[in-house]
Scaffold this active site. Structure first.
Site: not given
Ligand code: PXP
Length: 243
Positions: A7, A10, A43, A45, A49, A70, A101, A151, A191
């Site tokens: 992901n 960030h 994601h 959003r 952001r 996402e 999330t 998930e 997550h």
């Molecule tokens: N899976 C989902 C559905 C999420 O919303 C997120 C965060 O965007 C992640 C995984 C990844 O989480 P993390 O950034 O804490 O690894």
């Protein structure tokens, strides 16, 4: 062995801190692919952001592994998903004021809205996953909507503050994972996974996909920081040409 979805949200968070062009999450996605990522997750959003519409569109062109979007089950984002057509969409709950999330999608409480979105995405040939808490009734409700995967939210496992609590949350994930498979759905998890807590999760044999973001970006900042400073130091170290 689970596939790894990286992901890149960030990376975009750092860019958006200055509303500039770097670091580009598209570059990060390419590097993730080179390093062996099986998928790129982002994601979009509603408040934009971090990830921007342009990121999604460029990534659709450049990503050669699975692109996993996402998204909230809302009309505006669904229209964009139907237009761009990522390989997979993962429906997540979204609240503007949240930092990330926070909980899984309440499939039961939002059945009609989620069903409409799932049907539209599936009709467009997009695989659909639902991000839910490890909860039997939410798994059943997900199955009824005809999705491909769920998930399971690993946040409570990741946030556990004692070994006993972590063990309890791990067992809840294992149990829920069994139900997901019994329902004939693919099992994804994600997550809050980090370099310290991921191994137990990755060893659950039924998990086919892990989505990990913040931990990887946080590690990248640290392992890359020293080199970045050295490169800047070289640039600002003025060589006296008379010497
Ligand atoms: N899976 C989902 C559905 C999420 O919303 C997120 C965060 O965007 C992640 C995984 C990844 O989480 P993390 O950034 O804490 O690894």
């Amino acid at each position: 062995m689970p596939k790894l979805g990286v992901n890149i949200d960030h990376v975009a968070t750092v860019r958006q801190a200055r509303r500039t062009i770097e670091p580009d999450p598209v570059w990060a996605a390419a590097l993730a692919e080179l390093a062996g990522a099986d998928g790129i997750t982002l994601h979009l959003r509603e408040d934009r952001r971090h990830i921007q519409d342009r990121d999604l569109r460029v990534l659709k062109e450049t990503t050669q592994v699975k692109l996993n979007l996402e998204m909230a089950a809302e009309d505006e984002i669904t229209r964009i998903a139907l237009d761009v057509r990522p390989g997979q969409a993962t429906l997540v709950p979204e609240k503007r004021e949240e930092i990330t999330t926070e909980g899984g999608l309440d499939v039961i409480g939002n059945r009609d809205r989620v069903k409409k979105c799932v049907d539209e995405l599936k009709d467009a040939g997009i695989e659909v996953s639902l991000f839910i808490d490890p909860d039997e009734s939410q798994i059943e409700a997900s199955k009824e909507l005809g999705v491909d995967a769920v998930e399971l939210h690993t946040g409570r496992y990741a946030d556990a503050t004692s070994a006993a609590e972590q063990q309890r949350e791990f067992e809840a994930l294992e149990l829920a994972g069994d139900s997901v498979l019994e329902c004939g759905l693919l099992l994804h998890m994600g997550h809050g996974l980090t370099y310290r807590n991921v191994e137990r999760i990755a060893m659950i044999p039924e998990v086919s996909e892990l989505n990990i973001g913040h931990g990887i970006v946080a590690r990248a900042v640290m392992v890359g920081f020293e080199r970045a400073v050295r490169e800047m130091k070289e640039l600002v170290t003025v060589v006296d040409i008379d010497e």
